[in-house]
Design an enzyme around this catalytic site. Structure first.
Site: not given
Ligand code: SAH
Length: 207
Positions: A52
């Site tokens: 993000s």
């Molecule tokens: N907090 C992260 C941002 C990740 S983007 C950072 O700082 O890098 C969002 C993430 O959510 C992705 O890796 C995606 O695979 C995950 N995601 C999507 N649906 C999900 C679910 N149901 N349970 C767990 N993770 C999920």
């Protein structure tokens, strides 16, 4: 980055600004993108997912109103960057990621930085993480059509939940829910945001 993109845009929680200054974002960004690690934008981390934008990470952390003693649940570990920031703001962080490969990578990066109070789990975060519930704060870093019931259930009294919610994939409103003493929830809208989709039983379809 902290002065221009965060404090300059109205973020004023000193603990959040300090945590953002201390966690090296380049450690969570693929080597080819290191030069862009401190630009205020999301970046690809593999498996079609993104780390993000720093402003949004800080905004979400500030919205959680953490004092240091909390147990926090993060849904969407991704690169592990958000978890590393949360680790400096709370006592214990549980972070759930549905893509095993990303979870393993994030775990390794957190360990390399000596972050000891984050546990990464592989699973569908729309079902929560009951083993460590209740949580004082829950943050969802992917956008879903509604706030999953399991996450509401796992929120402690007075707990805060911050999540991008939108009926269309790709665009959401960042919501903050607060659990009242009577068990009900107060809700407010914090910003318009664009997150990758939350996929799972209480999210968007996985295929
Ligand atoms: N907090 C992260 C941002 C990740 S983007 C950072 O700082 O890098 C969002 C993430 O959510 C992705 O890796 C995606 O695979 C995950 N995601 C999507 N649906 C999900 C679910 N149901 N349970 C767990 N993770 C999920």
């Amino acid at each position: 980055m902290v002065e221009l993109d965060l404090a300059g845009r109205g973020l004023d929680d000193a603990r959040v600004l300090a945590a953002m200054a201390e966690v090296p974002r380049e450690a969570f960004v693929p080597a080819a993108l290191h030069e862009q690690a401190y630009a205020d934008q999301p970046l690809p981390i593999g498996a079609g997912q993104t780390i993000s934008q720093p402003y949004i990470v800080a905004l979400m952390c500030q919205a959680l109103q953490l004092g240091g003693g909390e147990r926090v649940l993060e849904i969407g570990t991704g690169s592990g960057y958000g978890a590393a920031v949360l680790a400096r703001l709370a006592a214990q962080v549980h972070s759930v990621e549905r893509i095993a490969e990303l979870a393993a990578d994030a775990q390794q990066k957190l360990a390399a930085l000596g972050v000891g109070n984050v546990q990464v789990h592989v699973g569908d975060g729309t079902l929560g993480w009951p083993d460590a519930a209740p949580y004082d704060a829950i943050v969802v870093t992917a956008g879903g059509p509604l706030v999953p019931a399991a996450l509401k259930d796992e929120l402690a009294p007075q707990g805060r939940l911050v999540m991008p919610v939108g009926e269309q994939r790709g665009w959401q409103q960042l919501l903050r829910l607060r659990r009242r003493a009577d068990g009900g929830f107060d809700s407010e809208t914090l910003a318009d945001v664009a997150f990758v989709p939350l996929k799972g039983a209480q999210g968007w379809p996985t295929s």
